[in-house]
Design an enzyme around this catalytic site. Structure first.
Site, PDB file in Angstrom:
ATOM      1  N   GLN A  15      -5.892  -2.669  -4.927  1.00 29.52           N
ATOM      2  CA  GLN A  15      -5.416  -2.382  -6.288  1.00 29.52           C
ATOM      3  C   GLN A  15      -4.140  -3.159  -6.605  1.00 29.52           C
ATOM      4  O   GLN A  15      -3.974  -3.675  -7.710  1.00 29.52           O
ATOM      5  CB  GLN A  15      -5.161  -0.884  -6.454  1.00 29.52           C
ATOM      6  CG  GLN A  15      -6.425  -0.063  -6.481  1.00 29.52           C
ATOM      7  CD  GLN A  15      -6.126   1.405  -6.684  1.00 29.52           C
ATOM      8  OE1 GLN A  15      -5.313   1.977  -5.969  1.00 29.52           O
ATOM      9  NE2 GLN A  15      -6.768   2.022  -7.652  1.00 29.52           N
TER      10      GLN A  15
ATOM     11  N   ARG B 294       3.750  13.748  -5.035  1.00 26.05           N
ATOM     12  CA  ARG B 294       4.539  12.704  -5.710  1.00 26.05           C
ATOM     13  C   ARG B 294       5.254  13.205  -6.958  1.00 26.05           C
ATOM     14  O   ARG B 294       4.825  14.168  -7.595  1.00 26.05           O
ATOM     15  CB  ARG B 294       3.623  11.521  -6.086  1.00 26.05           C
ATOM     16  CG  ARG B 294       3.239  10.706  -4.872  1.00 26.05           C
ATOM     17  CD  ARG B 294       2.262   9.626  -5.228  1.00 26.05           C
ATOM     18  NE  ARG B 294       0.969  10.157  -5.640  1.00 26.05           N
ATOM     19  CZ  ARG B 294      -0.038   9.424  -6.045  1.00 26.05           C
ATOM     20  NH1 ARG B 294       0.095   8.122  -6.119  1.00 26.05           N
ATOM     21  NH2 ARG B 294      -1.180   9.979  -6.376  1.00 26.05           N
TER      22      ARG B 294
ATOM     23  N   ASP C  13      -1.028  16.393  -3.288  1.00 21.31           N
ATOM     24  CA  ASP C  13      -0.249  15.273  -3.844  1.00 21.31           C
ATOM     25  C   ASP C  13       1.172  15.753  -4.095  1.00 21.31           C
ATOM     26  O   ASP C  13       1.391  16.643  -4.920  1.00 21.31           O
ATOM     27  CB  ASP C  13      -0.911  14.790  -5.148  1.00 21.31           C
ATOM     28  CG  ASP C  13      -0.386  13.442  -5.616  1.00 21.31           C
ATOM     29  OD1 ASP C  13       0.720  13.046  -5.197  1.00 21.31           O
ATOM     30  OD2 ASP C  13      -1.085  12.785  -6.405  1.00 21.31           O
TER      31      ASP C  13
ATOM     32  N   HIS D 137       2.550   2.018  -8.945  1.00 23.75           N
ATOM     33  CA  HIS D 137       1.918   1.960  -7.626  1.00 23.75           C
ATOM     34  C   HIS D 137       2.777   2.713  -6.617  1.00 23.75           C
ATOM     35  O   HIS D 137       3.975   2.455  -6.500  1.00 23.75           O
ATOM     36  CB  HIS D 137       1.784   0.488  -7.207  1.00 23.75           C
ATOM     37  CG  HIS D 137       0.908   0.264  -6.023  1.00 23.75           C
ATOM     38  ND1 HIS D 137      -0.458   0.074  -6.125  1.00 23.75           N
ATOM     39  CD2 HIS D 137       1.201   0.210  -4.698  1.00 23.75           C
ATOM     40  CE1 HIS D 137      -0.967  -0.108  -4.911  1.00 23.75           C
ATOM     41  NE2 HIS D 137       0.017  -0.011  -4.025  1.00 23.75           N
TER      42      HIS D 137
ATOM     43  N   GLU E 243       5.544   7.091  -0.103  1.00 28.38           N
ATOM     44  CA  GLU E 243       4.473   6.817   0.864  1.00 28.38           C
ATOM     45  C   GLU E 243       3.616   8.071   1.107  1.00 28.38           C
ATOM     46  O   GLU E 243       4.120   9.196   1.122  1.00 28.38           O
ATOM     47  CB  GLU E 243       5.128   6.337   2.163  1.00 28.38           C
ATOM     48  CG  GLU E 243       4.238   6.190   3.362  1.00 28.38           C
ATOM     49  CD  GLU E 243       3.169   5.123   3.210  1.00 28.38           C
ATOM     50  OE1 GLU E 243       1.979   5.507   3.238  1.00 28.38           O
ATOM     51  OE2 GLU E 243       3.492   3.935   3.053  1.00 28.38           O
TER      52      GLU E 243
ATOM     53  N   CYS F  70      -5.513   0.977  -1.819  1.00 26.63           N
ATOM     54  CA  CYS F  70      -4.190   0.622  -2.370  1.00 26.63           C
ATOM     55  C   CYS F  70      -3.910  -0.881  -2.380  1.00 26.63           C
ATOM     56  O   CYS F  70      -3.479  -1.428  -3.391  1.00 26.63           O
ATOM     57  CB  CYS F  70      -3.092   1.335  -1.595  1.00 26.63           C
ATOM     58  SG  CYS F  70      -3.328   3.109  -1.491  1.00 26.63           S
TER      59      CYS F  70
ATOM     60  N   ARG G 162       1.300   9.669  -0.653  1.00 29.03           N
ATOM     61  CA  ARG G 162       1.351  10.658  -1.743  1.00 29.03           C
ATOM     62  C   ARG G 162       2.542  11.590  -1.561  1.00 29.03           C
ATOM     63  O   ARG G 162       2.482  12.789  -1.820  1.00 29.03           O
ATOM     64  CB  ARG G 162       0.034  11.462  -1.854  1.00 29.03           C
ATOM     65  CG  ARG G 162      -1.173  10.595  -2.221  1.00 29.03           C
ATOM     66  CD  ARG G 162      -2.353  11.398  -2.782  1.00 29.03           C
ATOM     67  NE  ARG G 162      -2.871  12.380  -1.859  1.00 29.03           N
ATOM     68  CZ  ARG G 162      -3.811  12.129  -0.943  1.00 29.03           C
ATOM     69  NH1 ARG G 162      -4.370  10.909  -0.870  1.00 29.03           N
ATOM     70  NH2 ARG G 162      -4.215  13.071  -0.134  1.00 29.03           N
TER      71      ARG G 162
HETATM   72  N1  LIG Z   1      -1.380  11.883   2.430  1.00 30.69           N
HETATM   73  C1  LIG Z   1      -2.203  10.828   2.293  1.00 30.69           C
HETATM   74  N2  LIG Z   1      -1.799   9.813   1.507  1.00 30.69           N
HETATM   75  C2  LIG Z   1      -2.650   8.771   1.364  1.00 30.69           C
HETATM   76  C3  LIG Z   1      -3.895   8.710   2.005  1.00 30.69           C
HETATM   77  N3  LIG Z   1      -4.493   7.550   1.661  1.00 30.69           N
HETATM   78  C4  LIG Z   1      -3.641   6.911   0.821  1.00 30.69           C
HETATM   79  N4  LIG Z   1      -2.529   7.648   0.643  1.00 30.69           N
HETATM   80  C5  LIG Z   1      -1.387   7.406  -0.238  1.00 30.69           C
HETATM   81  O1  LIG Z   1      -1.838   7.638  -1.547  1.00 30.69           O
HETATM   82  C6  LIG Z   1      -1.008   6.944  -2.459  1.00 30.69           C
HETATM   83  C7  LIG Z   1      -1.920   6.257  -3.470  1.00 30.69           C
HETATM   84  O2  LIG Z   1      -2.547   7.281  -4.176  1.00 30.69           O
HETATM   85  P1  LIG Z   1      -3.970   7.199  -4.824  1.00 30.69           P
HETATM   86  O3  LIG Z   1      -4.317   8.603  -5.227  1.00 30.69           O
HETATM   87  O4  LIG Z   1      -4.896   6.461  -3.920  1.00 30.69           O
HETATM   88  O5  LIG Z   1      -3.835   6.318  -6.045  1.00 30.69           O
HETATM   89  P2  LIG Z   1      -3.041   6.574  -7.350  1.00 30.69           P
HETATM   90  O6  LIG Z   1      -1.983   5.522  -7.319  1.00 30.69           O
HETATM   91  O7  LIG Z   1      -2.625   7.997  -7.544  1.00 30.69           O
HETATM   92  O8  LIG Z   1      -4.153   6.325  -8.427  1.00 30.69           O
HETATM   93  P3  LIG Z   1      -4.615   4.916  -8.942  1.00 30.69           P
HETATM   94  O9  LIG Z   1      -3.604   4.548  -9.967  1.00 30.69           O
HETATM   95  O10 LIG Z   1      -5.947   5.126  -9.522  1.00 30.69           O
HETATM   96  O11 LIG Z   1      -4.622   4.005  -7.763  1.00 30.69           O
HETATM   97  C8  LIG Z   1      -0.128   6.024  -1.645  1.00 30.69           C
HETATM   98  O12 LIG Z   1       1.166   6.626  -1.539  1.00 30.69           O
HETATM   99  C9  LIG Z   1      -0.813   6.035  -0.269  1.00 30.69           C
HETATM  100  O13 LIG Z   1       0.107   5.858   0.796  1.00 30.69           O
HETATM  101  C10 LIG Z   1      -4.285   9.805   2.823  1.00 30.69           C
HETATM  102  O14 LIG Z   1      -5.372   9.870   3.377  1.00 30.69           O
HETATM  103  N5  LIG Z   1      -3.395  10.826   2.940  1.00 30.69           N
HETATM  104 ZN   LIG Z   2      -3.350   3.279   0.715  1.00 33.61          ZN
END
Ligand SMILES: Nc1nc2c(ncn2[C@@H]2O[C@H](COP(=O)(O)OP(=O)(O)OP(=O)(O)O)[C@@H](O)[C@H]2O)c(=O)[nH]1
Ligand SMILES: [Zn+2]
Length: 202
Positions: A70, A128, A126, A51, A92, A67, A94
């Protein structure tokens, strides 16, 4: 990337009693944590979630994303099974950070989608880095994972991690609401997330 384990403690939560493990990246000083419940053999597939930090969703109950829903659902499922793990990674927004995420939200308020907003700010969609997961999981004695995610990129990143096998993807589709519906559609259409939501614009 090397990860140094620092300390573990008891963490009672609304969804059961976890152990919290603290890690630090020596090169950057960045801190990450893992939560675990129960015990496992080294060849046993373990239910878990990787996460990424979302202060707004995880701590402030925001409905702009999925988030927080989840995280809660993952903790509940682990608790129901009596064993599992969560890697809570401090990347934080992405990977763009909290203040830049607020800038990205401001752009989304003006009509940009979540991908276009990142790009407008000069970032990739992204940013990350999941390479830290491998040493964290190895420290926890986890080599096979049943991963709760809808994000195929995350599975691909873990397939590149030596010694970690994703034996199953467990869907984690929760929290669809009027405030995040377009965001979820964008994740499905542009980022390849495996979501069964209506992909037609409302
Ligand atoms: N830059 C940006 N980051 C976001 C936004 N909304 C959520 N986040 C960040 O996205 C990240 C979560 O990514 P997600 O792609 O939603 O989920 P994931 O963890 O990759 O995929 P899952 O495992 O399916 O949940 C966290 O770090 C959030 O802070 C947004 O609109 N812009
Ligand atoms: Zn979020």
């Amino acid at each position: 990337m090397s990860v140094e384990f620092v300390a573990s403690s008891f963490l009672p939560t609304r969804w059961g009693n976890f152990t919290m493990h603290g890690f630090i990246i020596p090169e950057t000083g960045k801190e990450h944590i893992a939560l675990t419940m129960g015990e496992w053999d080294s060849d046993e597939p373990v239910l878990g979630r990787i996460h990424s930090e979302c202060l707004t969703g995880d701590a402030l109950f925001s409905q702009r994303c999925d988030c927080g829903y989840q995280l809660e659902s993952a903790m509940r499922r682990i608790s129901e099974q009596g064993k599992g793990f969560i890697l809570y990674l401090r990347q934080e927004g992405r990977g763009i950070g909290l203040i830049n995420k607020i800038r990205a939200y401001d752009l989304q308020d003006q009509g940009y989608d979540t991908v276009a907003a990142n790009i407008k700010l000069g970032f990739a969609a992204d940013m990350r880095d999941f390479s830290i997961c491998q040493p964290m999981l190895a420290h926890l004695g986890i080599h096979k994972v049943r991963l709760m995610t809808n994000n195929p990129q995350k599975i691909k990143a873990m397939q590149d991690a030596a010694g970690i096998e994703i034996v199953e993807r467990v869907p984690l589709e929760v929290g669809d609401n009027p405030y995040n519906h377009f965001y979820l559609q964008t994740k499905a259409k542009q980022m390849g997330h495996l979501l069964k939501i209506d992909r037609v614009e409302k």
